[in-house]
Design an enzyme around this catalytic site. Structure first.
Site, PDB file in Angstrom:
ATOM      1  N   ASP A 461      50.122  29.674   0.876  1.00  0.00           N
ATOM      2  CA  ASP A 461      50.622  28.397   0.356  1.00  0.00           C
ATOM      3  C   ASP A 461      51.083  27.467   1.480  1.00  0.00           C
ATOM      4  OD1 ASP A 461      51.124  26.523  -1.569  1.00  0.00           O
ATOM      5  OD2 ASP A 461      52.999  27.408  -2.287  1.00  0.00           O
ATOM      6  N   GLU A 470      43.231  23.669  -0.277  1.00  0.00           N
ATOM      7  CA  GLU A 470      42.575  22.394  -0.584  1.00  0.00           C
ATOM      8  C   GLU A 470      42.130  22.363  -2.040  1.00  0.00           C
ATOM      9  OE1 GLU A 470      40.082  18.943   1.453  1.00  0.00           O
ATOM     10  OE2 GLU A 470      39.527  20.954   2.107  1.00  0.00           O
TER      11      GLU A 470
END
Length: 559
Positions: A461, A470
């Site tokens: 993360d 993304e």
């Protein structure tokens, strides 16, 4: 204007994604299940968040602004509108065509899921906004394949412009990009004409029939297909004409795009001639040997499924349903038995070396989507169960049944990703401080499917770690179709409703990733510091005795 304006009136008040805390609570159940209807709504909301151009009065995303409102006018082309492809502000035709094709194919087979979730008007709005971008210029016989400047990290009000615009045409062709766009227009023409494959097997298409719009889409699809096939300078991958595309969305070939474009067009027109062209491409370009993953670049795994659907619905096309059923099942049998080039990670994700490294969830979810679509045509009850169970496992994985206890859809649950790689949502303006400024993402990019964990099931993360965090238009596409399927036939809650806040924090991995974006986790021998030092000393002494060198280098191979 006909492309942009929504045919169907949007709900008032509008659908808005719920707070993530709601995703940690069981729903009231029933049919349709409110957990799945809400998820479907959030997944399609993501496309509103990615819009470019002048936003409509019905804009649901309070933190989005008009952007690039003069796009393309510096070169005499109106490129205002469309969607930003991923976490930056690039607009790319090749993957967008795949997304529109995938959404329309899904809404043709499982459209009643959108109806039952009250999301059909938003689907219509999303598709029209995608088709509105002037990628096809009939007066110039050209296609805009990209307009981008990927170096900017910041908000949507200050995107640098003008930006480079890249086109293909008869002199500088791009067979794959043209045929991919043709497939998108044809698939969506089928949806808007309500051309279903088999009403006894699949649901009716989503209720947005508009024959005149369908005709317009079909006309564009036929023109694009002709352009792809008959370009003056022959058939070539589009990066041959636009080398700048190679490092972003480079194409591995164009045979699969030609085949799927011809196949969707044959379904739309009932033409056995066009259908035979589709079959000829399968043979001519050796597509059977490239049957690996289904994604924006490779449409091959979807072709046997679509061939089977087409022949089951219309025997007049002249194909052999049983033969295509056999090809599809050979692929799916290998897939579920880990004989098709992929393998199962330790915590249950289908993973392909290479294809999964930069977005692990996408190949797995596309496979699940194809499996679920094929299940009604499976030749035996055992295959139906095997395919459905495998697909369910991949969907559950994406929704939190994994070693990280992460639902990989932003905003779905308190354990969802907090730092998606998105310039517009992050609130930052310095790519050099991407992970620290701001400390917390400025806006929740609700409904976005992120890249996913690494091959070891780890998810860090980290905002700069684009392979894991993304977002992209094509990441959401298979999950939308899967959610629509579950709205239709699943009374149980999505898995993430069983995950309580803090589950991810309790198992969050230490250290750093090792991938194309972050290499901090790639160094070190895996031994303790003392063991590494001892090994270095031993190797050094041996080197002095044997070679008699006054200096030496120790190379530690990590992977």
């Amino acid at each position: 204007a006909s492309f942009v304006a929504a045919q169907l009136p949007l709900p008032n008040p509008p659908f808005l994604p719920a707070n993530s805390s709601a995703g940690a609570e069981p729903t009231s159940g029933g049919y349709p299940n409110p957990g799945w209807t809400s998820l479907l709504g959030s997944l399609i909301y993501f496309y509103d968040e990615q819009r470019s151009g002048v936003l409509p009065s019905t804009n649901r995303v309070p933190w989005r602004n008009d952007s690039l409102i003069l796009e393309g006018l510096d070169v005499g082309i109106d490129l205002i509108g469309g969607y930003y492809d991923a976490g930056d502000y690039s607009k790319d035709t090749f993957p967008l065509s795949f997304v529109l094709m995938s959404l329309c194919w899904g809404a043709t087979d499982f459209g009643k899921g959108y109806d039952m979730a009250n999301q059909t008007a938003y689907l219509d709005d999303t598709l029209r906004w995608g088709h509105s971008r002037s990628i096809f210029l009939p007066n110039l016989n050209s296609i805009i394949v990209a307009d981008t400047d990927g170096s900017y990290w910041g908000g949507d009000r200050s995107i640098p412009s003008p930006r480079p615009v890249y086109t293909i045409n008869n002199v500088n062709p791009g067979t794959d990009a043209a045929a991919g766009a043709a497939a998108a227009f044809a698939a969506c023409s089928n949806l808007y004409a309500a051309r279903s494959f088999n009403s006894s097997v699949y649901s009716a298409p989503a209720s947005l029939r508009n024959d005149s719009y369908s005709t317009t889409l079909l006309s564009h699809g036929q023109t694009l297909y002709s352009f792809a096939v008959n370009a003056t300078n022959g058939r070539k991958t589009y990066q041959t004409s636009v080398p700048q595309a190679a490092s972003i969305y480079g194409s591995s070939g164009y045979g699969d795009e030609l085949a799927i474009a011809a196949l969707f067009l044959s379904i739309a027109t009932g033409s056995s001639t066009t259908y035979q062209e589709a079959e000829s491409y399968w043979t001519k370009y050796g597509l059977a040997s490239s049957n690996r993953v289904f994604n924006w670049d490779s449409k091959t795994p979807g072709l046997p499924v679509l061939f089977a659907q087409a022949n089951a619905a219309n025997s007049g096309l002249g194909g052999n349903y049983t033969a295509w059923q056999g090809i599809a099942e050979a692929y799916f049998d290998d897939l579920v038995n880990s004989n098709g080039g992929g393998f199962m990670t330790g915590d249950g994700l289908l993973f392909y070396d290479g294809d999964s490294d930069d977005a692990s969830l996408n190949p797995a979810l596309n496979a699940a989507m194809l499996l679920e679509r094929y299940v009604p045509m499976a030749s035996t009850a055992e295959k139906k169960v095997a395919y459905q169970n495998f697909a369910k496992g991949q969907v559950d994985y994406a929704l939190g049944k994994n070693s990280m206890s992460v639902s990989y859809i932003v905003g779905a649950n308190p354990n969802s990703p907090q730092n998606p790689h998105s310039a517009m949502a992050s609130g930052g303006f310095d790519v050099g401080e991407i992970d620290t400024v701001p400390a917390q993402e400025a806006y929740v990019l609700s409904g976005a499917v992120v890249g996913g964990p690494d091959r070891f099931g780890r998810f860090f993360d980290i905002r700069s770690d684009w392979p894991e965090t993304e977002v992209a238009l094509d990441y959401n596409a298979p999950m939308l179709t899967l959610a629509a399927m579950h709205v239709l036939g699943d009374t149980k809650d999505p898995f993430f409703t069983s995950l309580q806040a803090g589950a991810y924090d309790a198992v969050k991995p230490k250290g750093a990733p090792c991938d194309a974006a972050v290499t901090d986790g790639c160094h070190g021998s895996g031994l303790s510091k003392k063991a590494t030092l001892a090994l270095a000393i031993v190797l050094s002494v041996v080197g002095l005795v044997v070679v008699g060198l006054s200096a030496w280098y120790i190379i530690l191979l990590v992977r």
